[in-house]
Design a protein around this motif. Sequence first.
Motif, mmCIF file in Angstrom:
data_model
loop_
_atom_site.group_PDB
_atom_site.id
_atom_site.type_symbol
_atom_site.label_atom_id
_atom_site.label_comp_id
_atom_site.label_asym_id
_atom_site.label_seq_id
_atom_site.Cartn_x
_atom_site.Cartn_y
_atom_site.Cartn_z
ATOM 1 N N GLY A 310 0.767 -1.240 0.000
ATOM 2 C CA GLY A 310 0.000 0.000 0.000
ATOM 3 C C GLY A 310 0.789 1.277 0.000
ATOM 4 O O GLY A 310 0.208 2.360 0.134
ATOM 5 N N VAL A 311 2.099 1.212 -0.174
ATOM 6 C CA VAL A 311 2.918 2.431 -0.251
ATOM 7 C C VAL A 311 2.736 3.057 -1.635
ATOM 8 O O VAL A 311 2.659 2.347 -2.647
ATOM 9 C CB VAL A 311 4.400 2.092 0.015
ATOM 10 C CG1 VAL A 311 5.284 3.312 -0.164
ATOM 11 C CG2 VAL A 311 4.571 1.525 1.414
ATOM 12 N N LEU A 319 12.027 5.566 -0.945
ATOM 13 C CA LEU A 319 12.769 4.550 -0.190
ATOM 14 C C LEU A 319 14.090 4.217 -0.880
ATOM 15 O O LEU A 319 15.128 4.080 -0.222
ATOM 16 C CB LEU A 319 11.918 3.281 -0.035
ATOM 17 C CG LEU A 319 10.741 3.351 0.940
ATOM 18 C CD1 LEU A 319 9.905 2.079 0.845
ATOM 19 C CD2 LEU A 319 11.241 3.553 2.369
ATOM 20 N N MET A 320 14.052 4.084 -2.195
ATOM 21 C CA MET A 320 15.294 3.853 -2.948
ATOM 22 C C MET A 320 16.218 5.057 -2.828
ATOM 23 O O MET A 320 17.443 4.920 -2.750
ATOM 24 C CB MET A 320 14.971 3.586 -4.412
ATOM 25 C CG MET A 320 14.323 2.250 -4.692
ATOM 26 S SD MET A 320 15.455 0.855 -4.395
ATOM 27 C CE MET A 320 16.662 1.125 -5.675
ATOM 28 N N SER A 321 15.630 6.248 -2.787
ATOM 29 C CA SER A 321 16.427 7.457 -2.647
ATOM 30 C C SER A 321 17.108 7.506 -1.288
ATOM 31 O O SER A 321 18.289 7.870 -1.176
ATOM 32 C CB SER A 321 15.525 8.684 -2.839
ATOM 33 O OG SER A 321 16.280 9.868 -2.856
ATOM 34 N N ILE A 322 16.362 7.132 -0.232
ATOM 35 C CA ILE A 322 16.955 7.082 1.115
ATOM 36 C C ILE A 322 18.087 6.061 1.149
ATOM 37 O O ILE A 322 19.173 6.311 1.696
ATOM 38 C CB ILE A 322 15.882 6.724 2.166
ATOM 39 C CG1 ILE A 322 14.859 7.843 2.283
ATOM 40 C CG2 ILE A 322 16.522 6.447 3.525
ATOM 41 C CD1 ILE A 322 13.683 7.496 3.173
ATOM 42 N N LEU A 323 17.839 4.900 0.562
ATOM 43 C CA LEU A 323 18.855 3.849 0.529
ATOM 44 C C LEU A 323 20.131 4.351 -0.134
ATOM 45 O O LEU A 323 21.245 4.126 0.361
ATOM 46 C CB LEU A 323 18.283 2.632 -0.214
ATOM 47 C CG LEU A 323 19.044 1.306 -0.128
ATOM 48 C CD1 LEU A 323 18.073 0.142 -0.298
ATOM 49 C CD2 LEU A 323 20.110 1.223 -1.213
ATOM 50 N N GLY A 324 19.964 5.055 -1.244
ATOM 51 C CA GLY A 324 21.136 5.580 -1.939
ATOM 52 C C GLY A 324 21.836 6.679 -1.167
ATOM 53 O O GLY A 324 23.073 6.747 -1.140
ATOM 54 N N ARG A 369 5.736 -3.599 7.316
ATOM 55 C CA ARG A 369 4.599 -3.495 6.410
ATOM 56 C C ARG A 369 3.991 -2.089 6.382
ATOM 57 O O ARG A 369 2.787 -1.927 6.239
ATOM 58 C CB ARG A 369 3.533 -4.528 6.790
ATOM 59 C CG ARG A 369 4.067 -5.968 6.826
ATOM 60 C CD ARG A 369 2.961 -6.985 6.884
ATOM 61 N NE ARG A 369 2.113 -6.947 5.714
ATOM 62 C CZ ARG A 369 2.400 -7.526 4.549
ATOM 63 N NH1 ARG A 369 3.542 -8.198 4.402
ATOM 64 N NH2 ARG A 369 1.568 -7.444 3.546
ATOM 65 N N SER A 370 4.829 -1.087 6.529
ATOM 66 C CA SER A 370 4.369 0.295 6.368
ATOM 67 C C SER A 370 5.562 1.146 5.949
ATOM 68 O O SER A 370 6.730 0.756 6.136
ATOM 69 C CB SER A 370 3.764 0.834 7.672
ATOM 70 O OG SER A 370 4.752 0.969 8.670
ATOM 71 N N PHE A 371 5.277 2.317 5.404
ATOM 72 C CA PHE A 371 6.346 3.204 4.951
ATOM 73 C C PHE A 371 7.238 3.628 6.120
ATOM 74 O O PHE A 371 8.464 3.687 5.991
ATOM 75 C CB PHE A 371 5.740 4.432 4.266
ATOM 76 C CG PHE A 371 6.757 5.455 3.857
ATOM 77 C CD1 PHE A 371 7.566 5.243 2.748
ATOM 78 C CD2 PHE A 371 6.914 6.625 4.582
ATOM 79 C CE1 PHE A 371 8.520 6.184 2.368
ATOM 80 C CE2 PHE A 371 7.856 7.573 4.213
ATOM 81 C CZ PHE A 371 8.659 7.352 3.099
#
Length: 495
Positions: A310-311, A319-324, A369-371
């Motif tokens: 549900g994100v 999320l990918m941006s934070i990871l990077g 299971r949540s953002f």
Amino acid sequence: MNEPYVDWSISRKSTKLISHIISTMAQPKKDEHNSPPDGGWGWMIVAGCFLVTVCTRAVTRCISIFFVEFQTYFGEDYARTAWIHSIVDCTTMLCAPLGSYVSNHFSCQVGIMLGGLLASTGLILSSFATSLEYLYLTLGVMTGLGFALCYSPAIAMVGKYFNERRALANGIAMSGSGIGTFVLAPVVQLLIEQYSWRGALLIMGGFVSNLCVCGALMRPIAIKKKNRNSQELLKEQYASDPELKDANQTSACFPLPEDCNHKSLCYCSQKEYHFLLIPDFIILAVSFLFLAYGCSPPFVYLVPYSLSIGVSNQEAAFLMSILGGVDIVGNITFGWLTDRRFLKKYRLICYLIAVGLDGLSCLFLPILRSFALLVPFSVTFGYFDGAYVALIPVVAADVVGTTYLSSALGVIFFLHAIPYLVSPPIAGWLLDTTQSYTGVFLLSGFSMILSSMLLCSARLVKKLKKAQPNSIDADSDPKQKSWTNGDLTHAETRA
């Protein structure tokens, strides 16, 4: 009417002079140093390698953002769609020795520029795709081959320019993967929304063409002392070996000279890859197989998993941006810390801790299971991913030395190829079969933990053998000492 007199001897001399000037200009100029400069133009090499990692590894990670778009447009399942990302990664790593070969035998500049043209062409052609099979060829094989010609030679150039601050330089250079992901992930999502996936691929193709600019920065360097040792080594080898006695080779094998005949070419190739028989390198290589299998699925399936719980699309890309972004912190901080005198001899332990904690974070992913809960995962996984990636060239250099670092990195990335190829489709098959992401992330996490445990066990066994009274002391064995210290000077002189 009399014909004008022409002095053909002068004309021939002029032609030879012009051809000599052209051939001299065509050869790349090498800066000669007695030791790695640890600065100067080396920082431009770091900047060039930084941009190479942005255009290769960050772009490869952002391909996962296209995953749902491809699946919806072509109407395929998870396993078949995952092959696109797998083929890109596999081709990049499988052809890494080709990139090392081109840089060793021609120049790093030629390899990276050629790779930039191939990768850019592959992305541009992918924007006209009509089937997944078409994307397998253009986005997978062609783009992956271009990345292969760029990635390992650029990293090896950093190792040649730096010695004392090698870990920090590698950390800054490899942080391009994190910074690129941090910036490109939301940009790619925005491009898809504005111009569709075809327009986004077309724009990315133009962006990747900047690899040609990166290649122009890679000025060759020659270390005078090491070149002299290599010449003496080859002369001694040819004097003692009757089969190689008539060879014309008189300089170092890297790069090979033009007059290198068949016998000396075989000898140069043997010397270039002799580290394959080192036990420490064999164990390191096996651990990379498990590491490569575990690290790929989280990058491929993080966005689809986020969407399944549900994100929103923008939050999943964020999320990918934070990871990077956190990846950058891991690259630089671990690079800086492991260059400190008190941690320099514990680089391998730092690498093992980073890989193990990265795998441990994957084990917790199925219950997030949540953002709000996925953000800590992106921070943890991104930090330790950047940490161990920055230490891979350093750990490899400690085993084989800087002289053979380019060839060693080519082999290491080659070993990543098969796991990168099969891990996303296997994860997709698990997902199609179980209709759950649990098996995907658990298998990924345990694989990375096993990689760390394998190297840790090998280190413990080695220490136990040294502790035995009948074992040979490493300080008294020049062969063992040369590999444990990552210095090939003793090994080369005994050859």
